[in-house]
Scaffold this motif. Structure first.
Motif, PDB file in Angstrom:
ATOM      1  N   LEU A   1      38.992  39.933  38.270  1.00 29.33           N
ATOM      2  CA  LEU A   1      38.958  40.467  39.635  1.00 29.33           C
ATOM      3  C   LEU A   1      37.524  40.548  40.147  1.00 29.33           C
ATOM      4  O   LEU A   1      37.228  40.101  41.261  1.00 29.33           O
ATOM      5  CB  LEU A   1      39.576  41.865  39.683  1.00 29.33           C
ATOM      6  CG  LEU A   1      41.074  41.975  39.857  1.00 29.33           C
ATOM      7  CD1 LEU A   1      41.499  43.441  39.811  1.00 29.33           C
ATOM      8  CD2 LEU A   1      41.531  41.341  41.146  1.00 29.33           C
ATOM      9  N   TYR A   2      36.637  41.130  39.335  1.00 29.61           N
ATOM     10  CA  TYR A   2      35.232  41.197  39.725  1.00 29.61           C
ATOM     11  C   TYR A   2      34.699  39.807  40.057  1.00 29.61           C
ATOM     12  O   TYR A   2      34.024  39.607  41.066  1.00 29.61           O
ATOM     13  CB  TYR A   2      34.373  41.799  38.610  1.00 29.61           C
ATOM     14  CG  TYR A   2      34.361  43.300  38.534  1.00 29.61           C
ATOM     15  CD1 TYR A   2      33.880  44.083  39.570  1.00 29.61           C
ATOM     16  CD2 TYR A   2      34.796  43.956  37.382  1.00 29.61           C
ATOM     17  CE1 TYR A   2      33.840  45.471  39.479  1.00 29.61           C
ATOM     18  CE2 TYR A   2      34.770  45.346  37.279  1.00 29.61           C
ATOM     19  CZ  TYR A   2      34.282  46.087  38.340  1.00 29.61           C
ATOM     20  OH  TYR A   2      34.249  47.463  38.242  1.00 29.61           O
ATOM     21  N   ARG A   3      34.998  38.845  39.215  1.00 35.66           N
ATOM     22  CA  ARG A   3      34.501  37.487  39.405  1.00 35.66           C
ATOM     23  C   ARG A   3      35.070  36.860  40.682  1.00 35.66           C
ATOM     24  O   ARG A   3      34.343  36.228  41.458  1.00 35.66           O
ATOM     25  CB  ARG A   3      34.840  36.618  38.189  1.00 35.66           C
ATOM     26  CG  ARG A   3      34.153  35.258  38.229  1.00 35.66           C
ATOM     27  CD  ARG A   3      34.371  34.443  36.955  1.00 35.66           C
ATOM     28  NE  ARG A   3      33.918  35.168  35.775  1.00 35.66           N
ATOM     29  CZ  ARG A   3      34.735  35.556  34.775  1.00 35.66           C
ATOM     30  NH1 ARG A   3      35.999  35.288  34.799  1.00 35.66           N
ATOM     31  NH2 ARG A   3      34.241  36.202  33.740  1.00 35.66           N
ATOM     32  N   ALA A   4      36.367  37.032  40.915  1.00 30.18           N
ATOM     33  CA  ALA A   4      36.997  36.466  42.111  1.00 30.18           C
ATOM     34  C   ALA A   4      36.389  37.066  43.379  1.00 30.18           C
ATOM     35  O   ALA A   4      36.088  36.339  44.339  1.00 30.18           O
ATOM     36  CB  ALA A   4      38.508  36.699  42.075  1.00 30.18           C
ATOM     37  N   PHE A   5      36.202  38.383  43.387  1.00 32.05           N
ATOM     38  CA  PHE A   5      35.627  39.039  44.551  1.00 32.05           C
ATOM     39  C   PHE A   5      34.180  38.596  44.761  1.00 32.05           C
ATOM     40  O   PHE A   5      33.760  38.308  45.883  1.00 32.05           O
ATOM     41  CB  PHE A   5      35.692  40.563  44.411  1.00 32.05           C
ATOM     42  CG  PHE A   5      37.085  41.129  44.416  1.00 32.05           C
ATOM     43  CD1 PHE A   5      38.116  40.552  45.147  1.00 32.05           C
ATOM     44  CD2 PHE A   5      37.374  42.278  43.690  1.00 32.05           C
ATOM     45  CE1 PHE A   5      39.401  41.101  45.161  1.00 32.05           C
ATOM     46  CE2 PHE A   5      38.648  42.833  43.701  1.00 32.05           C
ATOM     47  CZ  PHE A   5      39.662  42.244  44.433  1.00 32.05           C
ATOM     48  N   ASP A   6      33.398  38.533  43.686  1.00 36.75           N
ATOM     49  CA  ASP A   6      32.002  38.128  43.789  1.00 36.75           C
ATOM     50  C   ASP A   6      31.874  36.682  44.244  1.00 36.75           C
ATOM     51  O   ASP A   6      31.049  36.371  45.109  1.00 36.75           O
ATOM     52  CB  ASP A   6      31.280  38.344  42.460  1.00 36.75           C
ATOM     53  CG  ASP A   6      29.800  38.064  42.581  1.00 36.75           C
ATOM     54  OD1 ASP A   6      29.132  38.720  43.409  1.00 36.75           O
ATOM     55  OD2 ASP A   6      29.297  37.173  41.866  1.00 36.75           O
ATOM     56  N   ASP A   7      32.677  35.794  43.668  1.00 36.53           N
ATOM     57  CA  ASP A   7      32.634  34.388  44.075  1.00 36.53           C
ATOM     58  C   ASP A   7      32.959  34.233  45.552  1.00 36.53           C
ATOM     59  O   ASP A   7      32.276  33.498  46.279  1.00 36.53           O
ATOM     60  CB  ASP A   7      33.606  33.541  43.242  1.00 36.53           C
ATOM     61  CG  ASP A   7      33.154  33.341  41.805  1.00 36.53           C
ATOM     62  OD1 ASP A   7      31.999  33.699  41.464  1.00 36.53           O
ATOM     63  OD2 ASP A   7      33.976  32.836  41.009  1.00 36.53           O
ATOM     64  N   ALA A   8      33.998  34.938  46.015  1.00 40.34           N
ATOM     65  CA  ALA A   8      34.382  34.858  47.429  1.00 40.34           C
ATOM     66  C   ALA A   8      33.252  35.375  48.320  1.00 40.34           C
ATOM     67  O   ALA A   8      32.950  34.782  49.370  1.00 40.34           O
ATOM     68  CB  ALA A   8      35.664  35.650  47.670  1.00 40.34           C
ATOM     69  N   ALA A   9      32.615  36.460  47.904  1.00 41.27           N
ATOM     70  CA  ALA A   9      31.521  37.021  48.696  1.00 41.27           C
ATOM     71  C   ALA A   9      30.337  36.064  48.747  1.00 41.27           C
ATOM     72  O   ALA A   9      29.749  35.857  49.822  1.00 41.27           O
ATOM     73  CB  ALA A   9      31.095  38.370  48.126  1.00 41.27           C
ATOM     74  N   GLN A  10      29.988  35.476  47.626  1.00 42.21           N
ATOM     75  CA  GLN A  10      28.854  34.547  47.599  1.00 42.21           C
ATOM     76  C   GLN A  10      29.102  33.342  48.502  1.00 42.21           C
ATOM     77  O   GLN A  10      28.203  32.892  49.222  1.00 42.21           O
ATOM     78  CB  GLN A  10      28.565  34.095  46.160  1.00 42.21           C
ATOM     79  CG  GLN A  10      28.086  35.203  45.248  1.00 42.21           C
ATOM     80  CD  GLN A  10      26.847  35.895  45.781  1.00 42.21           C
ATOM     81  OE1 GLN A  10      25.910  35.271  46.253  1.00 42.21           O
ATOM     82  NE2 GLN A  10      26.850  37.213  45.730  1.00 42.21           N
TER      83      GLN A  10
END
Length: 84
Positions: A68-77
């Motif tokens: 989840l952290y990775r998905a949210f961070d990737d989307a934000a980047q």
């Protein structure tokens, strides 16, 4: 966990209960549709808080929380790069 395909679903491999999945999808949409840098950062912060809450109460396996952290961070980047 970005596959380079923007239409791929980063939450697919995660073992998320449906109620959590629905909220995670809403948070991803909010990040991806941020109209400004502050909007996008606010949505990303909200998503990170959601993941932190799930981790705190231990309702998911650690690998799913990390996903989840990775998905949210990737989307934000990705969205932040689009806005710059």
């Amino acid at each position: 966990m970005s596959s380079g395909n923007p239409t791929s679903d980063p939450l697919e491999p995660l073992n998320l209960p449906s109620s959590i999945r629905v909220q995670a999808d809403k948070l991803l949409l909010a990040i991806r549709s941020g109209r400004t840098l502050p909007d996008t950062l606010r949505a990303a912060d909200r998503a990170e808080g959601f993941a932190l809450g799930l981790d705190t109460v231990r309702v998911l396996h650690a690998i799913d929380v990390e996903g989840l952290y990775r998905a949210f961070d990737d989307a934000a980047q990705i969205r932040l790069a689009e806005l710059l």
